[in-house]
Design an enzyme around this catalytic site. Structure first.
Site, PDB file in Angstrom:
ATOM      1  N   CYS A  37     -46.350 -52.612  19.813  1.00 22.73           N
ATOM      2  CA  CYS A  37     -47.307 -51.807  19.073  1.00 22.73           C
ATOM      3  C   CYS A  37     -46.545 -50.681  18.372  1.00 22.73           C
ATOM      4  CB  CYS A  37     -48.342 -51.226  20.039  1.00 22.73           C
ATOM      5  SG  CYS A  37     -49.436 -50.010  19.280  1.00 22.73           S
ATOM      6  N   CYS A  40     -47.800 -47.075  20.031  1.00 21.28           N
ATOM      7  CA  CYS A  40     -47.399 -46.635  21.379  1.00 21.28           C
ATOM      8  C   CYS A  40     -46.132 -47.297  21.895  1.00 21.28           C
ATOM      9  CB  CYS A  40     -48.534 -46.867  22.369  1.00 21.28           C
ATOM     10  SG  CYS A  40     -48.823 -48.611  22.747  1.00 21.28           S
ATOM     11  N   CYS A  65     -46.575 -65.112  19.518  1.00 27.91           N
ATOM     12  CA  CYS A  65     -47.279 -65.397  20.775  1.00 27.91           C
ATOM     13  C   CYS A  65     -47.676 -64.055  21.361  1.00 27.91           C
ATOM     14  CB  CYS A  65     -46.387 -66.155  21.741  1.00 27.91           C
ATOM     15  SG  CYS A  65     -46.024 -67.813  21.186  1.00 27.91           S
TER      16      CYS A  65
END
Length: 102
Positions: A37, A40, A65
């Site tokens: 991400c 974060c 995936c």
């Protein structure tokens, strides 16, 4: 797309600025790279360069995936969304043994 691997598979990120992909340098893309991400830094899954194996299912040649727990499922016809990290009430989670470990 259905890659047959058991992992939710996608041929691209939902938005280019939403994720960061580990810099592979000299590593082989077939071994995969971590997808995190961008906000974060949390692990979301992995991306592989073997999308070509799935024919027209992967338009980019990549196979992202992504861990189901990192996803939010939104019904096409509207309705309540389902977070991947919270099983539905009264839902029995059945885990399958790993193919790669004994």
């Amino acid at each position: 797309f259905d890659s047959g691997t058991g992992w939710p598979s996608f041929d691209s990120a939902i938005a280019l600025d939403a994720v960061e992909v580990e810099d592979l340098g000299m590593m082989n893309m077939m071994e995969g790279a971590e997808v995190r991400c961008r906000t974060c830094g949390g692990h979301l899954g992995d991306v592989f360069g073997d999308g070509w194996r799935y024919g027209t299912k992967s338009k980019t040649g990549k196979r992202y995936c992504i861990n189901g727990a990192a996803l939010v499922f939104r019904p096409e016809g509207g309705g309540k969304e389902l977070r991947g990290d919270i099983p539905p009430l009264n839902k029995v989670i059945q885990y399958e043994p790993s193919m790669y470990r004994s």
